[in-house]
Design a protein around this motif. Structure first.
Motif, PDB file in Angstrom:
ATOM      1  N   PRO A 272       0.828  -1.209   0.000  1.00 39.64           N
ATOM      2  CA  PRO A 272       0.000   0.000   0.000  1.00 39.64           C
ATOM      3  C   PRO A 272       0.865   1.263   0.000  1.00 39.64           C
ATOM      4  CG  PRO A 272       0.028  -0.979   2.180  1.00 39.64           C
ATOM      5  CD  PRO A 272       0.783  -1.922   1.287  1.00 39.64           C
ATOM      6  N   TYR A 273       0.329   2.362  -0.519  1.00 42.76           N
ATOM      7  CA  TYR A 273       1.063   3.624  -0.549  1.00 42.76           C
ATOM      8  C   TYR A 273       0.088   4.796  -0.555  1.00 42.76           C
ATOM      9  CZ  TYR A 273       0.031   3.175  -5.581  1.00 42.76           C
ATOM     10  OH  TYR A 273      -0.589   3.011  -6.792  1.00 42.76           O
ATOM     11  N   LYS A 274       0.607   5.954  -0.163  1.00 44.38           N
ATOM     12  CA  LYS A 274      -0.181   7.186  -0.179  1.00 44.38           C
ATOM     13  C   LYS A 274       0.375   8.216  -1.147  1.00 44.38           C
ATOM     14  CE  LYS A 274      -2.005   6.805   4.529  1.00 44.38           C
ATOM     15  NZ  LYS A 274      -2.121   7.457   5.864  1.00 44.38           N
ATOM     16  N   GLU A 275       1.647   8.025  -1.556  1.00 44.34           N
ATOM     17  CA  GLU A 275       2.258   8.883  -2.566  1.00 44.34           C
ATOM     18  C   GLU A 275       2.687   8.015  -3.737  1.00 44.34           C
ATOM     19  OE1 GLU A 275       5.047  12.022  -1.542  1.00 44.34           O
ATOM     20  OE2 GLU A 275       4.617  11.638   0.581  1.00 44.34           O
ATOM     21  N   ARG A 276       2.398   8.461  -4.937  1.00 45.10           N
ATOM     22  CA  ARG A 276       2.722   7.667  -6.114  1.00 45.10           C
ATOM     23  C   ARG A 276       4.230   7.488  -6.271  1.00 45.10           C
ATOM     24  NH1 ARG A 276       0.735   8.588 -12.389  1.00 45.10           N
ATOM     25  NH2 ARG A 276       2.743   8.158 -13.336  1.00 45.10           N
ATOM     26  N   ASP A 277       4.986   8.560  -6.188  1.00 46.11           N
ATOM     27  CA  ASP A 277       6.445   8.499  -6.286  1.00 46.11           C
ATOM     28  C   ASP A 277       7.059   9.219  -5.093  1.00 46.11           C
ATOM     29  OD1 ASP A 277       6.397   7.156  -8.740  1.00 46.11           O
ATOM     30  OD2 ASP A 277       6.321   9.028  -9.871  1.00 46.11           O
ATOM     31  N   VAL A 278       8.076   8.614  -4.520  1.00 42.94           N
ATOM     32  CA  VAL A 278       8.834   9.221  -3.423  1.00 42.94           C
ATOM     33  C   VAL A 278      10.301   9.255  -3.841  1.00 42.94           C
ATOM     34  CG1 VAL A 278       9.539   9.037  -1.011  1.00 42.94           C
ATOM     35  CG2 VAL A 278       7.210   8.393  -1.688  1.00 42.94           C
ATOM     36  N   GLN A 279      10.883  10.446  -3.889  1.00 43.79           N
ATOM     37  CA  GLN A 279      12.274  10.582  -4.293  1.00 43.79           C
ATOM     38  C   GLN A 279      13.212  10.211  -3.141  1.00 43.79           C
ATOM     39  OE1 GLN A 279      13.549  11.325  -7.291  1.00 43.79           O
ATOM     40  NE2 GLN A 279      11.474  11.333  -8.138  1.00 43.79           N
ATOM     41  N   PRO A 280      14.409   9.680  -3.453  1.00 46.30           N
ATOM     42  CA  PRO A 280      15.405   9.455  -2.392  1.00 46.30           C
ATOM     43  C   PRO A 280      15.741  10.779  -1.705  1.00 46.30           C
ATOM     44  CG  PRO A 280      16.070   8.409  -4.443  1.00 46.30           C
ATOM     45  CD  PRO A 280      14.908   9.277  -4.774  1.00 46.30           C
ATOM     46  N   GLU A 281      16.150  10.697  -0.460  1.00 46.68           N
ATOM     47  CA  GLU A 281      16.487  11.917   0.275  1.00 46.68           C
ATOM     48  C   GLU A 281      17.775  11.716   1.050  1.00 46.68           C
ATOM     49  OE1 GLU A 281      14.512  15.072   3.472  1.00 46.68           O
ATOM     50  OE2 GLU A 281      13.338  13.408   2.659  1.00 46.68           O
ATOM     51  N   TYR A 282      18.675  12.681   0.886  1.00 41.76           N
ATOM     52  CA  TYR A 282      19.919  12.663   1.654  1.00 41.76           C
ATOM     53  C   TYR A 282      19.627  13.159   3.067  1.00 41.76           C
ATOM     54  CZ  TYR A 282      24.876  13.207   2.683  1.00 41.76           C
ATOM     55  OH  TYR A 282      26.133  13.091   3.229  1.00 41.76           O
ATOM     56  N   PRO A 283      20.258  12.577   4.103  1.00 41.60           N
ATOM     57  CA  PRO A 283      19.993  13.028   5.472  1.00 41.60           C
ATOM     58  C   PRO A 283      20.215  14.538   5.623  1.00 41.60           C
ATOM     59  CG  PRO A 283      21.295  11.020   5.496  1.00 41.60           C
ATOM     60  CD  PRO A 283      21.220  11.456   4.062  1.00 41.60           C
ATOM     61  N   GLY A 284      19.186  15.233   6.007  1.00 43.58           N
ATOM     62  CA  GLY A 284      19.292  16.686   6.132  1.00 43.58           C
ATOM     63  C   GLY A 284      18.989  17.429   4.858  1.00 43.58           C
ATOM     64  N   GLY A 285      18.733  16.691   3.769  1.00 40.04           N
ATOM     65  CA  GLY A 285      18.363  17.332   2.513  1.00 40.04           C
ATOM     66  C   GLY A 285      19.554  17.665   1.626  1.00 40.04           C
ATOM     67  N   VAL A 286      19.235  18.239   0.447  1.00 38.49           N
ATOM     68  CA  VAL A 286      20.259  18.557  -0.552  1.00 38.49           C
ATOM     69  C   VAL A 286      21.269  19.557  -0.005  1.00 38.49           C
ATOM     70  CG1 VAL A 286      20.659  19.548  -2.834  1.00 38.49           C
ATOM     71  CG2 VAL A 286      18.726  18.021  -2.479  1.00 38.49           C
TER      72      VAL A 286
END
Length: 336
Positions: free
Chosen positions: A229-243
């Motif tokens: 199951p999911y609530k978002e169609r696509d989830v991008q990878p995320e670096y700790p603390g962001g870009v």
């Protein structure tokens, strides 16, 4: 700005998305041979296409861009805001073509973002779709996949049968791989109600529900019946603390090679890598290299970076490619 000391020199490492190199006004055009990964090569025969920028701007201060297939046919014509071939900023009308010479699409851009009305055509010349792209509101942040920023007004399949007219209708959208598809309803230009289809070359099937173009819930099922199951169609990878945290890490850990120090190298290194399903950066690729070991130093820096949270497509962990530009500017020798 983070300063790095090497052989008593200070070099400012700036992680920027734009870099404009000095250009000679004696030349009329800038010719680049573009590779499959978006890099540059000196060998025309090994390039995917040839890109030509005209140096003299028009009355609006824009520079003409023409890309050509290997067979000599026009691939793309449009206008850009800068003369940096590695960081084009599309502006105004852009036309793209099939390698046969047939018109593929007409799209309008503002600062490299699609706006206004776009038309796409089949290679036969038949109109395929009409979309209207909406300009985001100031400060608005969208999820990785957001169906509300564009409205589909018209869609016809390859036989010419119209499925969506005036933003309304039931549609079947085949994917380019010839296997996967999506089907459901459009209402007033936005996805609505239950949609279904397949992805990852038929390995997964999905059902998802929309309200005014926004996914409210969904579930994917693999070949053995496992549901995700999911609530978002696509989830991008995320670096700790962001870009921004990745930029800070790079500023602190990139080591300017001694050979590049002596050569006083300036310019932009561009690296491509994949964040795998476990969140590890891997499959490093050099898109643009300044020589003297500058790209290899960037790869070594990325190998020491933290683990990412992985990306997901419809609840399934996926590999996602990223491109990282690193602009290197050598500074003057500091006073002793």
């Amino acid at each position: 700005m983070k300063l790095l000391k090497t052989d008593s020199y200070k070099f400012a490492l700036l992680l920027l998305y734009l870099f404009s190199a000095p250009l000679s006004r004696a030349q009329e055009t800038i010719v680049s041979y573009v590779t499959k990964n978006g890099g540059r090569t000196v060998h025309k025969d090994s390039a995917e296409y040839t890109s030509i920028l005209r140096i003299k701007p028009n009355e609006q201060g824009l520079y003409e861009l023409n890309d050509y297939y290997q067979n000599g046919n026009l691939k793309r014509h449009g206008w850009v805001k800068t003369l940096d071939p590695m960081r084009l900023r599309l502006e105004g009308l852009v036309e793209t073509y099939y390698d046969s010479g047939s018109l593929e699409a007409t799209t309008y851009y503002s600062d490299n973002k699609r706006i206004d009305t776009a038309h796409r055509y089949y290679e036969s010349g038949t109109l395929k779709e009409i979309k209207v792209y909406l300009k985001p509101q100031e400060g608005q942040k969208r999820p990785a996949w957001d169906g509300t920023n564009k409205h589909l007004l018209y869609y016809a399949d390859s036989t010419g049968s119209i499925q969506v007219q005036d933003g309304n209708g039931n549609i079947v959208l085949p994917h380019d791989n010839g296997i996967d598809f999506e089907q459901g309803m459009y209402r007033e230009g936005l996805r609505e109600g239950r949609w279904e289809g397949s992805f990852r070359k038929g390995k997964y099937r999905f059902e998802e529900w929309y309200e005014k173009g926004i996914v409210t819930r969904g579930v994917s099922t693999d070949s053995i019946g496992t549901t995700l199951p999911y609530k978002e169609r696509d989830v991008q990878p995320e670096y700790p603390g962001g870009v921004e945290n990745l930029r800070r890490f790079a500023a602190q850990h990139y080591r300017y090679p001694k050979e590049a120090v002596r050569a006083r190298v300036k310019g932009q290194v561009i690296l491509r890598f994949v964040v795998d399903t476990a969140g590890n950066p891997t499959d490093f690729e050099i898109v643009n290299d300044l020589g003297y070991g500058t790209a290899d130093a960037g790869i070594e820096m990325l190998k020491k970076s933290a683990k990412w949270s992985p990306g997901y497509q419809r609840g399934v962990p996926v590999r996602v490619a990223y491109t990282l530009p690193i602009t290197l500017n050598s500074g003057p020798r500091p006073p002793q």
